[in-house]
Design an enzyme around this catalytic site. Structure first.
Site, PDB file in Angstrom:
ATOM      1  N   ARG A   1      12.748  -1.430  12.180  1.00 13.15           N
ATOM      2  CA  ARG A   1      11.854  -0.466  11.537  1.00 13.15           C
ATOM      3  C   ARG A   1      12.593   0.860  11.346  1.00 13.15           C
ATOM      4  NH1 ARG A   1       9.188  -4.115  10.202  1.00 13.15           N
ATOM      5  NH2 ARG A   1       6.979  -4.524  10.532  1.00 13.15           N
TER       6      ARG A   1
ATOM      7  N   GLU B   1       9.260   3.669   2.847  1.00 16.05           N
ATOM      8  CA  GLU B   1       9.325   2.374   2.150  1.00 16.05           C
ATOM      9  C   GLU B   1       8.081   2.208   1.289  1.00 16.05           C
ATOM     10  OE1 GLU B   1       9.935  -0.925   4.747  1.00 16.05           O
ATOM     11  OE2 GLU B   1      11.690  -0.057   5.697  1.00 16.05           O
TER      12      GLU B   1
ATOM     13  N   HIS C   1      14.306  -3.913   2.601  1.00 13.98           N
ATOM     14  CA  HIS C   1      13.418  -4.577   3.572  1.00 13.98           C
ATOM     15  C   HIS C   1      13.162  -6.042   3.167  1.00 13.98           C
ATOM     16  CE1 HIS C   1      10.003  -3.937   6.701  1.00 13.98           C
ATOM     17  NE2 HIS C   1      10.451  -5.186   6.744  1.00 13.98           N
TER      18      HIS C   1
HETATM   19  C1  8YV Z   1       8.028  -8.729   6.496  1.00  9.63           C
HETATM   20  C2  8YV Z   1       8.595  -7.472   8.676  1.00  9.63           C
HETATM   21  O1  8YV Z   1       8.661  -8.914   5.273  1.00  9.63           O
HETATM   22  O2  8YV Z   1       7.470  -9.221   9.779  1.00  9.63           O
HETATM   23  C3  8YV Z   1       7.787  -8.049   9.783  1.00  9.63           C
HETATM   24  O3  8YV Z   1       7.458  -7.289  10.708  1.00  9.63           O
HETATM   25  O4  8YV Z   1       8.965  -6.382   8.732  1.00  9.63           O
HETATM   26  C4  8YV Z   1       9.022  -8.243   7.477  1.00  9.63           C
HETATM   27  O5  8YV Z   1       9.785  -9.321   7.896  1.00  9.63           O
HETATM   28  C5  8YV Z   1       6.824  -7.943   6.258  1.00  9.63           C
HETATM   29  O6  8YV Z   1       6.303  -7.324   7.339  1.00  9.63           O
HETATM   30  C6  8YV Z   1       5.803  -8.806   5.583  1.00  9.63           C
HETATM   31  O7  8YV Z   1       4.539  -8.318   5.764  1.00  9.63           O
END
Ligand code: 8YV
Length: 321
Positions: free
Chosen positions: A240, A269, A287
């Site tokens: 993150r 983002e 991301h």
């Molecule tokens: C996803 C992510 O693409 O799973 C997570 O926490 O950060 C990513 O892998 C995203 O969150 C999909 O909602």
């Protein structure tokens, strides 16, 4: 026949996931896949029993307070849940689930891409060739850092951290890690445990972040902690953006204190950080850690498994609150 629960899916999920969702639920879609504003999210949730959001839908305390009584479960399509106020959801009696495990391989692959892209000057070289500026070669040209034999520091040795460590072992790297609790020897696989973050940073030629964003970890990588890292170290972040003080990172990349950074996540983002984008020694991605066909299917199915179990009267396997 009983009426199927109504499920809001605010983002465009994999076709097979949508097909399965339609078999069981009365699905409400956001046809053009735009990111809902706070008001749109609240409005879209008013006539549904469940929502299957991504990390782009922010269920802050004020959004949760505006949800209808009928909405009983937020089944996230993500492992990270920093976009949901868990305490507020719990207080309202709303169940929250996530999708662990199924994205660990894909995210570990992106961590390796970020590491190598940073160490071997991937974006700089790509842009030079692509833009027709490759008009010179010499043994002294585009020289980068070799990672073989170097120390790979894992901050957060959970599921993604452990698989990323396995991949780094494949590059002949020595694994160091910090985690809230030390792993058992079978999971540790010879990795060297550090009981403090500072101790890990001091030995990390490459530092890879794999901890969740919480009030405790926000800004963990900052001017003070970067100064603890070996001269010319590489920072990899696929977790993150909130973990990193980006101004301090820019300063360290400009001064050469850090050799490079490989980043899949940012404070802002979508969009990223123009100051980071201006630096040749940053390898950046938008991301996409879990963005593989296989993993998108698996994440969607896992979220549906959680919903099915909830509406079937059971406890979802990935229930967080
Ligand atoms: C996803 C992510 O693409 O799973 C997570 O926490 O950060 C990513 O892998 C995203 O969150 C999909 O909602």
């Amino acid at each position: 026949m009983t009426t199927p629960p109504t499920l809001l899916i605010p983002r465009k999920l994999a076709p097979a996931v949508l097909e399965r969702a339609r078999d069981t639920y009365n699905v409400v879609l956001n046809e053009d896949d735009h990111v809902f504003t706070r008001a749109e999210l609240i409005a879209a949730c008013q006539d549904v029993d469940a929502v299957l959001p991504c990390h782009s839908e922010h269920f802050n305390a004020d959004v949760i307070a505006a949800l209808p009584q009928r909405l009983k479960i937020i089944a996230n399509h993500s492992v990270g849940v920093d976009h949901v106020d868990l305490a507020a959801a719990k207080a309202r009696g709303i169940v929250v689930t996530n999708t662990p495990d199924v994205l660990s391989d894909a995210t570990a692959e992106i961590a390796m891409l970020c590491m190598l892209g940073a160490a071997r000057r991937g974006s700089e070289g790509d842009r030079m060739v692509r833009e027709g500026r490759w008009n010179f070669w010499s043994p002294a040209f585009m020289v980068g850092r070799q990672v073989t034999g170097r120390r790979f520091g894992v901050l957060g040795m959970g599921r993604v951290g452990q698989i990323t460590a396995d991949r780094a072992r494949g590059f002949g790297m020595e694994i160091h890690y910090h985690n809230r609790t030390r792993l058992s020897p079978d999971k540790e696989k010879g990795a060297i445990f550090h009981d403090t973050v500072d101790s890990l940073l001091a030995v990390s030629d490459v530092l890879s972040l794999h901890c969740p964003a919480t009030p405790d970890t926000t800004g963990l990588i900052n001017g003070r902690t970067i100064a603890l890292m070996p001269q010319g170290a590489i920072l990899v972040n696929t977790a993150r953006g909130a973990l990193v003080d980006e101004d301090a990172l820019v300063a360290a990349l400009k001064s050469g204190r850090l050799f490079a950074a490989g980043l899949d996540v940012f404070r802002t983002e979508p969009g990223g950080n123009p100051d980071l984008a201006g630096l040749d020694n940053v390898f950046m991605l938008p991301h996409i850690g879990s963005a593989t066909f296989e993993t998108r299917d698996a994440m969607g199915f896992r979220a549906l498994d959680n919903l099915d179990s909830f509406f079937g009267g059971g406890t979802p396997g990935d229930r967080l609150v």
